[in-house]
Structure formats: structure tokens, C-alpha cells
Design an enzyme around this catalytic site. Structure first.
Site, mmCIF file in Angstrom:
data_model
loop_
_atom_site.group_PDB
_atom_site.id
_atom_site.type_symbol
_atom_site.label_atom_id
_atom_site.label_comp_id
_atom_site.label_asym_id
_atom_site.label_seq_id
_atom_site.Cartn_x
_atom_site.Cartn_y
_atom_site.Cartn_z
ATOM 1 N N GLU A 1 -9.472 -0.421 13.155
ATOM 2 C CA GLU A 1 -10.196 -1.329 12.241
ATOM 3 C C GLU A 1 -9.959 -2.808 12.546
ATOM 4 O OE1 GLU A 1 -8.649 -0.831 8.255
ATOM 5 O OE2 GLU A 1 -6.635 -1.420 8.865
ATOM 6 N N ARG B 1 -23.074 7.975 16.306
ATOM 7 C CA ARG B 1 -22.741 8.081 14.877
ATOM 8 C C ARG B 1 -21.335 7.542 14.666
ATOM 9 N NH1 ARG B 1 -27.378 9.240 14.657
ATOM 10 N NH2 ARG B 1 -28.379 10.985 13.574
ATOM 11 N N GLY C 1 0.830 -1.215 0.000
ATOM 12 C CA GLY C 1 0.000 0.000 0.000
ATOM 13 C C GLY C 1 0.855 1.251 0.000
ATOM 14 N N ASP D 1 0.666 2.204 9.368
ATOM 15 C CA ASP D 1 0.289 1.361 10.518
ATOM 16 C C ASP D 1 1.357 1.329 11.616
ATOM 17 O OD1 ASP D 1 -1.851 0.730 8.875
ATOM 18 O OD2 ASP D 1 -0.993 -1.173 8.201
ATOM 19 N N ARG E 1 -4.154 7.772 4.361
ATOM 20 C CA ARG E 1 -2.993 7.402 3.542
ATOM 21 C C ARG E 1 -2.610 8.476 2.537
ATOM 22 N NH1 ARG E 1 -3.700 1.367 2.145
ATOM 23 N NH2 ARG E 1 -3.414 2.008 -0.006
ATOM 24 N N GLY F 1 -4.920 0.742 10.540
ATOM 25 C CA GLY F 1 -3.831 0.220 11.367
ATOM 26 C C GLY F 1 -3.661 -1.274 11.274
HETATM 27 O O1 F6P Z 1 -1.363 -1.183 5.626
HETATM 28 C C1 F6P Z 1 -1.916 0.054 5.322
HETATM 29 C C2 F6P Z 1 -3.429 -0.056 5.225
HETATM 30 O O2 F6P Z 1 -3.921 1.237 4.939
HETATM 31 C C3 F6P Z 1 -4.113 -0.658 6.447
HETATM 32 O O3 F6P Z 1 -4.194 0.243 7.509
HETATM 33 C C4 F6P Z 1 -5.428 -1.070 5.838
HETATM 34 O O4 F6P Z 1 -6.031 -2.131 6.545
HETATM 35 C C5 F6P Z 1 -5.042 -1.517 4.471
HETATM 36 O O5 F6P Z 1 -3.794 -0.915 4.159
HETATM 37 C C6 F6P Z 1 -6.028 -1.160 3.397
HETATM 38 O O6 F6P Z 1 -5.597 -1.738 2.223
HETATM 39 P P1 F6P Z 1 -6.226 -1.424 0.802
HETATM 40 O O7 F6P Z 1 -5.623 -0.123 0.315
HETATM 41 O O8 F6P Z 1 -5.838 -2.587 -0.019
HETATM 42 O O9 F6P Z 1 -7.714 -1.288 0.980
#
Ligand code: F6P
Length: 346
Positions: free
Chosen positions: A221, A269, A10, A126, A278, A169
Site C-alpha cells: 500500500e 483485477r 492499531g 508491518d 489484522r 505494511g
Molecule cells: O500499522 C498497521 C496498519 O494496518 C498499516 O498496515 C495500515 O496502513 C494502517 O495500520 C491502517 O490503519 P487504520 O486501521 O487506522 O486504517
């Protein structure tokens, strides 16, 4: 010397700063750098981007990666021989592979089993790569989440609501704890601590008894929804795994908000921050860390220190063997102690 640099897994803020620092270091020493597009796929396909002074102009502070990224795995795709052939044919003496914990495992394997001269650089929002105190991208994500919590405070207060903020995370609660503390949240739910729904509901009710009319709960998450009767549930939007085989996460915030509303009677909510964490430009801290990592990676390539990952340990840039990096780093004890102290119902 000719270096190849790639980004895998990612994206996160600061990737371009590493590319910038590696290229600057190499050009200053009259070495050559080529950017490999879309991770290891680009090395198998010989898909390159020339990196020179002009192509790195303005790169330091930009988000994402100019090289593109992918989850292509050399062994899984049966592409290791093509990768070795590309390196031979294009005269690549050293490979700088920027990625997360899984990319470090790929690096370990191609170095140990196939003799590819690779150096790892740890990235991820993360902050879950072992052997380094911090990864770049994390500070930016925490800042973004903190800004969001600041904004949610005022709307939660206006409406006397419980606001559940779901942050990323993966299986570690680093972003959740850091942003919950910095944003002055009232509770945090992370994979490393088994906070029950009942404890959270009781915490919210107790705040109300003390005259507080709203609450902010930050949830990671990857946290499991834990109930007082011992039932645990990992919430996934769909029961699928990503390209590396990890469960796709997300959705716990909405379920938790509903459970808390049912139990407390207070309106709840959810705000899911998702990929906003990101994106965008890296903070100054992330730019600096990424730059330091890039310079160190270049120096290691020059010194022939392959099979290792650049690391930040106790305020010093060092390096560790790739096998020590290729495992998840959970939130450390000191940070957990801080969370327990600040959030009494953790
Ligand atoms: O590892 C970085 C991350 O943003 C995690 O926090 C998240 O679970 C995952 O990548 C999401 O991945 P994608 O971009 O494949 O949905």
C-alpha cells in the site's frame, strides 16, 4: 509490585497473548496487574480492567486486544500530568506499553522527559519497528496474505487475468515481499524498490510470450506508482493523515491494475486485503513470540530495566533502548536481494 499494561495504536494478532503472558508471570510471583483500557487515554482517565486468572482464560490464541486501543498521545493531549497522577494514585510501579514504532517514541519521551517507568513491547503486522528482527502480528498477516494469493492464483489462471493484490505494511514492504515469495507471485512492488509501471507491463508481456496466460502482482500500500519518465505518485484514498500524522494509505492496487491493463491489453483485477490482515487468531509463531515478549517485559519490570523495548535479535530475546526502536525499519538488504532474484523485473 503492581504493573499496568496497555495496548496502543492499531491492533494486531498476538496482543492478547502478551497480556496473557505478562499476567501469568505476575500472578505466579504474587504480583498484581491491571489492564489499562484504550491505550494512554485509559491511563489519563483511570479506566482499568482487573487482570486475574479468570479474565485471562482462553486469551492466548484470541485476536485483537481485550483492553481496546487508541492513538491517544499523552503530550499532544496535554495529559501527561494526569497520567503521572493516575500512576501515583493507583500505585502502578511499572508500565508495559505494547505498540508500534510511534508508541515506542511516546514511551521514550515519557520516560526521558517525565520519568514514567515504561517498558515497550513491539507489535505490528508491518514488521517495521527498528531493533527487533520481527514483531508479532507479522507472521499472521503474511499467512493471511499468502492464503489469499493461493486463492487468487486459480481464478487468475481460469480467466487469463492479471491479478493485482494490494497488501498493508505502511511505508515498508515486509508483508508484500514475504507473501509474494510464499504465494509464488510473479512480481512485487514495494516502497524500497523503484519498479516502474513500464517494467511491470514488460514483465507481464514477456510471461505471455513464454506461454504463461496469467500473472499475480503483489503491491504494498505504501509503494509509489513510478513511471518510466521519472514521475512518482503516492496513491491515497483521500488526502488525509491518521491520528499520528501519517498519510492514510491504500488504493494503489486499483490504479496499478488499470495502468497495466491499458499497457498490456490483458484484463486486470484488483484484490485489496485491507484489515483482514489484522484480524483473526494469531499463528502459532506469533503466539510464541508474543508470549516470549510478555515474559521478558515482566522480567524487565521486576529488574527495573525501564526506558527499554523488548526485542527479538538473531533468535534471542533481548532489549534495546526505546530511542533505538522509535524509527521505521525498511525491508533489509538480504530480503531485497531475494526479491530481485525471484522477481526479475523488480
Ligand atoms: O500499522 C498497521 C496498519 O494496518 C498499516 O498496515 C495500515 O496502513 C494502517 O495500520 C491502517 O490503519 P487504520 O486501521 O487506522 O486504517
Amino acid at each position: 509490585m503492581k504493573l499496568g499494561v496497555l495496548t496502543a495504536g492499531g491492533d494486531c494478532p498476538g496482543l492478547n497473548a502478551v497480556i496473557w503472558a505478562v499476567t501469568r508471570s505476575a500472578l505466579d510471583a504474587d504480583d498484581e496487574v491491571i489492564g489499562i483500557q484504550h491505550g494512554y487515554a485509559g491511563l489519563a482517565d483511570r479506566d482499568y480492567l482487573a487482570l486475574d486468572q479468570a479474565s485471562i482464560k482462553g486469551l492466548l490464541g484470541s485476536g485483537g486486544t481485550i483492553l481496546g486501543t487508541s492513538s491517544f498521545e499523552p503530550h499532544r493531549e496535554g495529559a501527561i500530568e494526569r497520567i503521572k497522577e493516575s500512576m501515583e494514585a493507583d500505585g502502578i510501579d511499572a508500565l508495559i506499553s505494547i505498540g508500534g514504532e510511534h508508541t515506542m517514541e511516546i514511551g521514550r519521551r515519557i520516560f526521558t522527559d517525565d520519568g514514567v517507568p515504561v517498558i515497550g513491547v513491539p507489535k505490528t503486522i508491518d514488521n517495521d519497528v527498528s531493533g527487533t528482527d520481527y514483531t508479532f502480528g507479522f507472521d499472521t498477516a503474511v499467512q493471511t496474505a499468502t492464503d489469499a494469493i493461493d486463492r487468487l492464483q486459480s481464478t487468475a489462471q481460469s480467466h487469463d487475468r492479471v491479478m493485482v493484490v494490494e497488501v498493508m505494511g505502511r511505508n515498508a514492504g515486509w508483508i508484500a515481499v514475504h507473501s509474494a515469495v510464499a504465494g509464488g507471485a510473479d512480481a512485487v512492488v514495494i516502497p524500497e524498490l523503484a519498479t516502474t509501471v513500464e517494467e511491470l507491463a514488460e514483465g507481464i508481456e514477456s510471461r505471455h510470450r513464454r506461454g504463461k496466460s496469467f500473472s499475480i502482482i503483489v503491491v504494498a500500500e505504501g509503494a509509489k506508482l513510478v513511471f518510466g519518465d521519472g514521475v512518482e505518485r503516492l496513491v491515497q484514498p483521500v488526502e488525509t493523515v491518521d491520528d499520528y500524522g501519517y498519510p492514510r494509505l491504500g488504493g494503489i492496487g486499483a490504479v496499478l491494475a488499470r495502468e497495466l491493463e491499458l499497457r498490456t491489453g490483458f484484463e486486470a483485477r484488483v484484490a485489496v486485503l485491507g484489515h483482514i490482515q489484522r484480524g483473526g487468531t494469531p499463528t502459532a509463531t506469533d503466539r510464541l513470540l508474543a508470549t516470549r515478549f510478555g515474559i521478558k517485559a515482566y522480567d524487565m519490570a521486576k529488574a527495573g530495566e525501564f526506558g527499554r523495548m523488548v526485542a527479538w535479535q538473531g533468535n534471542v530475546i533481548s532489549s534495546i533502548p526505546l530511542e533505538e526502536a522509535a524509527k521505521v525499519k525498511p525491508v533489509d538488504q538480504a530480503t531485497l536481494d531475494m526479491a530481485r532474484k525471484l522477481f526479475s523485473y523488480c
